[in-house]
Design a protein around this motif. Sequence first.
Motif, PDB file in Angstrom:
ATOM      1  N   ILE A 152       0.855  -1.188   0.000  1.00  0.00           N
ATOM      2  CA  ILE A 152       0.000   0.000   0.000  1.00  0.00           C
ATOM      3  C   ILE A 152       0.891   1.239   0.000  1.00  0.00           C
ATOM      4  O   ILE A 152       1.805   1.358   0.805  1.00  0.00           O
ATOM      5  CB  ILE A 152      -0.916   0.026   1.246  1.00  0.00           C
ATOM      6  CG1 ILE A 152      -1.904  -1.124   1.203  1.00  0.00           C
ATOM      7  CG2 ILE A 152      -1.640   1.360   1.347  1.00  0.00           C
ATOM      8  CD1 ILE A 152      -2.777  -1.214   2.430  1.00  0.00           C
ATOM      9  N   GLU A 153       0.616   2.159  -0.924  1.00  0.00           N
ATOM     10  CA  GLU A 153       1.380   3.400  -0.964  1.00  0.00           C
ATOM     11  C   GLU A 153       0.817   4.367   0.070  1.00  0.00           C
ATOM     12  O   GLU A 153      -0.388   4.500   0.210  1.00  0.00           O
ATOM     13  CB  GLU A 153       1.316   4.014  -2.355  1.00  0.00           C
ATOM     14  CG  GLU A 153       2.095   3.224  -3.378  1.00  0.00           C
ATOM     15  CD  GLU A 153       2.146   3.926  -4.714  1.00  0.00           C
ATOM     16  OE1 GLU A 153       2.199   5.176  -4.728  1.00  0.00           O
ATOM     17  OE2 GLU A 153       2.130   3.224  -5.719  1.00  0.00           O
ATOM     18  N   ASP A 154       1.701   5.006   0.783  1.00  0.00           N
ATOM     19  CA  ASP A 154       1.305   5.955   1.810  1.00  0.00           C
ATOM     20  C   ASP A 154       0.999   7.297   1.152  1.00  0.00           C
ATOM     21  O   ASP A 154       1.888   7.935   0.599  1.00  0.00           O
ATOM     22  CB  ASP A 154       2.430   6.097   2.843  1.00  0.00           C
ATOM     23  CG  ASP A 154       1.999   6.836   4.087  1.00  0.00           C
ATOM     24  OD1 ASP A 154       0.996   7.569   4.024  1.00  0.00           O
ATOM     25  OD2 ASP A 154       2.671   6.680   5.118  1.00  0.00           O
ATOM     26  N   PRO A 155      -0.262   7.759   1.199  1.00  0.00           N
ATOM     27  CA  PRO A 155      -0.609   9.011   0.540  1.00  0.00           C
ATOM     28  C   PRO A 155      -0.202  10.255   1.335  1.00  0.00           C
ATOM     29  O   PRO A 155      -0.303  11.364   0.825  1.00  0.00           O
ATOM     30  CB  PRO A 155      -2.140   8.931   0.439  1.00  0.00           C
ATOM     31  CG  PRO A 155      -2.533   8.109   1.616  1.00  0.00           C
ATOM     32  CD  PRO A 155      -1.413   7.102   1.790  1.00  0.00           C
ATOM     33  N   ARG A 156       0.273  10.060   2.549  1.00  0.00           N
ATOM     34  CA  ARG A 156       0.659  11.208   3.383  1.00  0.00           C
ATOM     35  C   ARG A 156       2.012  11.744   2.933  1.00  0.00           C
ATOM     36  O   ARG A 156       2.843  11.009   2.408  1.00  0.00           O
ATOM     37  CB  ARG A 156       0.745  10.791   4.855  1.00  0.00           C
ATOM     38  CG  ARG A 156      -0.547  10.176   5.377  1.00  0.00           C
ATOM     39  CD  ARG A 156      -0.373   9.598   6.744  1.00  0.00           C
ATOM     40  NE  ARG A 156       0.531   8.448   6.715  1.00  0.00           N
ATOM     41  CZ  ARG A 156       1.011   7.846   7.793  1.00  0.00           C
ATOM     42  NH1 ARG A 156       0.672   8.262   8.989  1.00  0.00           N
ATOM     43  NH2 ARG A 156       1.817   6.811   7.680  1.00  0.00           N
ATOM     44  N   GLY A 157       2.244  12.999   3.152  1.00  0.00           N
ATOM     45  CA  GLY A 157       3.557  13.561   2.895  1.00  0.00           C
ATOM     46  C   GLY A 157       4.540  13.033   3.929  1.00  0.00           C
ATOM     47  O   GLY A 157       4.162  12.427   4.921  1.00  0.00           O
ATOM     48  N   LYS A 158       5.798  13.244   3.712  1.00  0.00           N
ATOM     49  CA  LYS A 158       6.806  12.719   4.633  1.00  0.00           C
ATOM     50  C   LYS A 158       6.883  13.491   5.941  1.00  0.00           C
ATOM     51  O   LYS A 158       7.342  12.995   6.946  1.00  0.00           O
ATOM     52  CB  LYS A 158       8.166  12.702   3.953  1.00  0.00           C
ATOM     53  CG  LYS A 158       8.189  11.834   2.710  1.00  0.00           C
ATOM     54  CD  LYS A 158       9.515  11.174   2.541  1.00  0.00           C
ATOM     55  CE  LYS A 158       9.574  10.386   1.262  1.00  0.00           C
ATOM     56  NZ  LYS A 158       8.959   9.102   1.321  1.00  0.00           N
TER      57      LYS A 158
END
Length: 83
Positions: free
Chosen positions: A35-41
């Motif tokens: 799953i790709e994390d949609p949050r910024g770093k």
Amino acid sequence: MSQRSRSTCSKGEKEAQEREDKKILHPWLEQFAEIEDPRGKKGIQHPLLSIVMIAILAVIGGATGWEDIETYGESHEAWLSTF
């Protein structure tokens, strides 16, 4: 785990249970690993996979909203941190 709580188990029993817990959870983790994390770093306190797994476990445990999920995560923090 049997009727005895973790607090009354010996160190060996606790370690054995932790190994069993990890063995059971590992296939779940593999399913969600991509799953790709949609949050910024910036500002990330917890890995997305941890949040997803806590949400799933909380809902299985009867959580009906985000506040319940938060309560579940906080009340099971010691156990969840073994993973």
